[in-house]
Design a protein around this motif. Structure first.
Motif, short mmCIF file in Angstrom:
data_model
loop_
_atom_site.label_atom_id
_atom_site.label_comp_id
_atom_site.label_asym_id
_atom_site.label_seq_id
_atom_site.Cartn_x
_atom_site.Cartn_y
_atom_site.Cartn_z
N SER A 1 0.65 -1.12 0.26
CA SER A 1 -0.21 -0.01 0.02
C SER A 1 1.19 1.62 0.01
N SER A 2 2.20 0.61 0.06
CA SER A 2 3.64 2.23 -0.37
C SER A 2 2.91 2.93 1.05
N HIS A 3 5.14 2.83 2.45
CA HIS A 3 4.94 3.97 2.66
C HIS A 3 4.17 5.39 2.66
N GLY A 4 4.19 5.66 1.86
CA GLY A 4 4.71 7.24 1.62
C GLY A 4 3.34 8.05 2.24
N GLY A 5 3.13 9.21 2.27
CA GLY A 5 1.91 10.60 3.05
C GLY A 5 2.15 9.93 4.50
N ALA A 6 0.50 9.86 5.10
CA ALA A 6 0.42 9.91 6.47
C ALA A 6 0.90 8.68 7.24
N THR A 7 1.17 7.21 6.56
CA THR A 7 1.82 6.15 6.67
C THR A 7 2.84 6.97 7.10
#
Length: 384
Positions: A84-90
């Motif tokens: 799901s990707s570690h980008g953004g808010a994660t």
């Protein structure tokens, strides 16, 4: 030693003034501060600042593991969410856990984090940055006078909407910070509000009157060739990178020569900052952490890297219920000797906190203006 669990807290930071930038502002000046407490089977706890995003999804990468293996656990968190990707808010949740892990590691070593990371000097040079777009000229002068009283000789203005207003307000910064030096460093942060040619014209016009040290986030964060073209067209350095969530996002920016000053958001954590600093150092570029108010822990990492330039100091206070082992003196941050990251939490005091404004509310600086980069004539109004 094993990681057994975590709990979350939410306190507030009272800035004592409206805080914002070209995109908007929070009128109350009271904002939420998320905290994470990482628990172990031996009772040693780590305090993380940053974000509560996706903590439940990330925690399986940490549960039952030895918290001292910080770098390995950081990569385990990236792997945990790779589909799901570690980008953004994660990435903010990863940063909060990461800072808590570093806090535990330094506590177990009985050392302050800055020394554990290899720094020889507890002093971290800084610059003043008040999130000042909504301040009156009188408030702006008072705010930077307070920074000057602590020895700061460099300051960053939030602007980019009205040239005459920015010139006038940069003069205010020059006057207040000039109490300490004849040549204060002046910067302008446009918070991704221009397109390329707007940026060239605006910065060129500013430079007819101001020796601008750097222009920050002039274009969208992913526009590597645009940043490179702007850097070649103006005298000021181009500073960017604070909103890049992951080292891989820096590759096109650095390969294109799009950053003269490489920035990293403090909210994304210590390990991220260290890796960005190494990548920048390999290209002989300075690095600068942004937003230490949101994550004090990264200050220790700034002390330890060889190419640190200056750290953004947004406020001289601390969130409710937190004691930070640091002082603001001589134009920077003086870190203390408390083992760990230097954060003490009073949970009883935090329990009395009333909620602050969410950084994601529609009028806040974290929500981009609808017409940013698309204005032919800009009068600086907030409601367009």
């Amino acid at each position: 030693m094993k990681i057994t669990g975590f709990r979350t807290l939410r306190t507030v930071h009272d800035w004592g003034r409206p805080v914002g930038d070209v995109n908007g502002y929070i009128a109350s000046g009271v904002t939420d501060v998320p905290l994470v407490i990482l628990e172990t089977d031996e009772g040693v706890e780590g305090i993380g600042m940053g974000s509560h995003a996706d903590l439940d999804r990330l925690f399986p990468a940490l549960e039952g593991r030895d918290p001292r293996a910080v770098s390995s656990l950081y990569d385990a968190m990236l792997a945990q969410v790779f589909k799901s990707s570690h980008g953004g808010a994660t990435f903010g949740g990863i940063g909060a856990f990461d800072t808590a892990l570093w806090d535990i590691k330094a506590k177990l070593a009985g050392e302050p984090l800055w020394r554990l990371l290899g720094a020889s000097d507890r002093f971290v040079p800084g610059y003043a940055s008040a999130l000042d777009a909504a301040l009156t000229d009188e408030q702006l002068a008072a705010q930077y006078r307070g920074f000057s009283d602590r020895g700061f000789t460099a300051g960053k203005l939030k602007g980019g909407r009205n040239l005459d207003a920015d010139l006038r307000r940069l003069d205010i910064l020059r006057e207040q910070l000039g109490r300490r030096t004849a040549t204060p460093a002046l910067m302008l942060d446009a918070n991704e509000s221009w397109n390329l040619k707007q940026a060239v014209r605006y910065v060129s016009a500013l430079e007819e009157r101001v020796d601008l040290t750097w222009v920050e986030e002039p274009l969208r964060r992913w526009d590597a060739p645009g940043h490179a073209r702007l850097s070649a067209a103006v005298r000021a350095a181009v500073a960017t990178g604070e909103n890049l969530t992951g080292l891989e996002m820096y590759r096109p920016l650095l390969d294109a020569g799009g950053a003269d000053i490489v920035q990293a958001g403090a909210i994304w954590g210590v390990t991220h900052f260290l890796r960005v600093a190494i990548a920048a150092h390999s290209r002989d570029l300075p690095v600068s952490p942004v937003g230490l108010t949101a994550n004090h822990t990264v200050t220790a990492a700034a002390a330890a890297v060889p190419n640190h330039l200056s750290a953004e100091v947004q406020d001289l206070g601390a969130p409710l219920g937190l004691t930070l082992d640091q002082e603001f003196l001589d134009g920077g941050i003086v870190l203390g000797d408390l083992p760990g990251a230097g954060i003490t939490v009073d949970e009883a005091v935090i329990a009395t906190a009333r909620g602050g404004s969410d950084w994601q509310e529609p009028a806040s600086p974290h929500v981009r203006s609808r017409r940013a980069g698309l204005r032919l004539v800009d009068n600086g109004a907030w409601d367009d």
